[in-house]
Design an enzyme around this catalytic site. Structure first.
Site, PDB file in Angstrom:
ATOM      1  N   TYR A 118      71.052  45.444  13.521  1.00  0.00           N
ATOM      2  CA  TYR A 118      70.293  46.295  14.534  1.00  0.00           C
ATOM      3  C   TYR A 118      70.303  47.559  14.160  1.00  0.00           C
ATOM      4  CZ  TYR A 118      69.197  48.694  18.721  1.00  0.00           C
ATOM      5  OH  TYR A 118      68.657  49.516  19.962  1.00  0.00           O
ATOM      6  N   ASP A 190      78.116  40.129  16.053  1.00  0.00           N
ATOM      7  CA  ASP A 190      77.081  40.518  16.891  1.00  0.00           C
ATOM      8  C   ASP A 190      76.277  39.165  17.604  1.00  0.00           C
ATOM      9  OD1 ASP A 190      74.647  41.306  18.582  1.00  0.00           O
ATOM     10  OD2 ASP A 190      74.671  43.251  17.523  1.00  0.00           O
TER      11      ASP A 190
HETATM   12  C1  LIG Z   1      71.462  42.840  17.936  1.00  0.00           C
HETATM   13  C2  LIG Z   1      71.664  43.855  19.024  1.00  0.00           C
HETATM   14  N1  LIG Z   1      72.956  44.413  19.039  1.00  0.00           N
HETATM   15  C3  LIG Z   1      73.101  45.544  19.841  1.00  0.00           C
HETATM   16  C4  LIG Z   1      72.023  46.138  20.477  1.00  0.00           C
HETATM   17  C5  LIG Z   1      72.344  47.342  21.289  1.00  0.00           C
HETATM   18  O1  LIG Z   1      72.540  46.879  22.704  1.00  0.00           O
HETATM   19  P1  LIG Z   1      72.132  47.794  23.744  1.00  0.00           P
HETATM   20  O2  LIG Z   1      70.694  48.453  23.717  1.00  0.00           O
HETATM   21  O3  LIG Z   1      72.500  47.210  25.110  1.00  0.00           O
HETATM   22  O4  LIG Z   1      72.974  49.332  23.564  1.00  0.00           O
HETATM   23  C6  LIG Z   1      70.677  45.456  20.411  1.00  0.00           C
HETATM   24  C7  LIG Z   1      69.618  46.314  21.253  1.00  0.00           C
HETATM   25  O5  LIG Z   1      68.540  45.743  21.036  1.00  0.00           O
HETATM   26  C8  LIG Z   1      70.691  44.256  19.577  1.00  0.00           C
HETATM   27  O6  LIG Z   1      69.539  43.867  19.621  1.00  0.00           O
END
Ligand SMILES: Cc1ncc(COP(=O)(O)O)c(C=O)c1O
Length: 399
Positions: A118, A190
């Protein structure tokens, strides 16, 4: 009255030799025993900052709400069970969860991370964590040999995303966990794109699983939050220490929204999955679509791994429209599907990764990774699939 935070006894059935409750039952009941003071079926939002103490050192286990909040603790208990961990800690966002997990690292440590991670994770690792002397190798984690080559004696963490965002590449969690453990690295997955409905990385060998609860877990695009679940009690304890010390806690209201969202996780995911498969198959046949990245399609290079490691293929996919102009024309014409960042809500959301979620990755690198100007990502919602397909078709006519 003291607040009962025990998991319902039937949730622990596996340990007592009884039949293990199914995943839907766990989503609804794990951590969700009625509130004992009134019997409220829905656990309340404890909107308080502190708790009255009876005397010096005499309290009900609750002292200050950054440290303990009953609503947040219920959610943590629920996620512990769903992800099969020893414990979970909830944070103010997915990025706050990643930040907390990164405190397992120290100066001189090395991290192997998915090169399709991400964009916000990439930004945090390269612009912030790197300042503290942690080094990174970003590699294609779909390629086991590439990961093997990148691992060094000082590698202390493997940060995996599977499926990756937005090109839907998979990492073989079992094989890579073993590789990481050989040098004593912590393996973090993740699991935001899959949710525990589709995949439970701790069971596959990972040490820590994290979520942006903003996505499928919350499910209604109305909360931002993050979660870290660990397999070992030692890791849970450290995450709890960091949660309290650095303070990026999930609010009571957001904890409640995620706890409520998870109660319908299974029915939503079933529909997401059904719609996702139908949309992917339709797009794959469409003459104006060049390629569809979706692990459920037999044409996906890791379809076999998806079948082995996941319990379904989900609702996330991306497809190639050839150019920035084509993507723009298509996106502007959508009526049912909405153009927006984020994913995992009941409504279909479409985004343009190169200019939105992955804008912080240098252009040359983006193109090399397949995050091209013509790539469009869909989070397929739970609307009537015929309406979604008709909307995509009419928008594709603009190209
Ligand atoms: C795969 C992934 N991990 C982490 C995140 C980060 O999360 P947050 O936006 O809740 O901070 C996102 C956000 O789009 C994501 O798509």
């Amino acid at each position: 009255m003291a607040i009962e935070l025990e998991t319902k006894p039937d949730v622990k059935a596996a340990e007592t030799g009884k039949k293990t409750p199914g995943f839907s039952t766990l989503c609804i009941h794990a951590g969700n025993a009625p509130e004992p003071a009134t019997g409220s079926v829905t656990f309340p939002i404890y909107q308080t900052s502190t708790y009255v103490q009876e005397g010096l050192g005499k309290h009900k286990g609750f002292e200050y709400a950054r440290t303990q909040n009953p609503t947040r603790m219920r959610l943590e208990e629920n996620m512990t069970v769903l992800e099969r961990g020893a414990g979970a800690r909830a944070f103010a966002s997915g990025m706050a969860a990643i930040t907390a997990i990164s405190t397992f690292l120290k100066q001189g440590d090395h991290v192997v991370c998915s090169n399709m991670t991400y964009g916000g994770t990439y930004r945090y690792f390269t612009k912030i964590l790197a300042k503290f002397g942690v080094t990174f190798d970003f590699v294609d984690t779909a390629d086991v040999d590439a990961v093997r080559r990148a691992i060094r004696p000082e590698t202390r963490m493997l940060h995996l995303e599977s499926p990756t965002n937005p090109t839907m590449r998979l990492a073989d969690i079992a094989v890579l966990s073993e590789l990481g453990h050989r040098v004593g690295a912590i393996v973090v997955v993740d699991n935001t794109f899959a949710s525990p409905y589709l995949q439970t990385p701790l069971e596959l060998g990972a040490d820590i699983v994290m979520h942006s609860t903003t996505k499928f877990l919350g499910g209604h695009s109305d909360t931002v939050g993050g979660m870290a679940i660990a397999k070992s009690q030692e890791h849970v304890d450290w995450l709890g220490f960091v949660q309290n010390s650095s303070g990026a806690i999930l609010s009571p209201m957001d904890s409640w929204l995620v706890l409520r969202g998870i109660k319908t996780l299974v029915v939503r995911m079933e529909r997401h999955e059904q719609n996702g498969r139908a949309v992917a198959e339709h797009l794959a046949r469409h003459p104006k679509v060049r390629i569809v990245h979706y692990p459920g399609l037999p044409s996906h290079p890791q379809h076999a791994l998806a079948k082995k490691q996941m319990r379904g293929f989900g609702a996330m996919m991306s497809f190639e429209l050839g150019s920035f102009e084509n993507a723009g024309r298509f996106l502007e014409r959508l009526k049912v599907c909405s153009l927006g960042e984020s994913l995992g809500g009941v409504e279909t959301l479409i985004s343009h990764p190169a200019s939105m979620t992955h804008g912080s990755i240098p252009e040359e690198e983006r193109n090399r990774l397949g995050v091209t100007p013509g790539l469009v990502r869909i989070s397929v919602g739970i609307e009537d699939v015929d309406d979604l397909i008709a909307d995509l078709d009419q928008a594709l006519e603009a190209i």
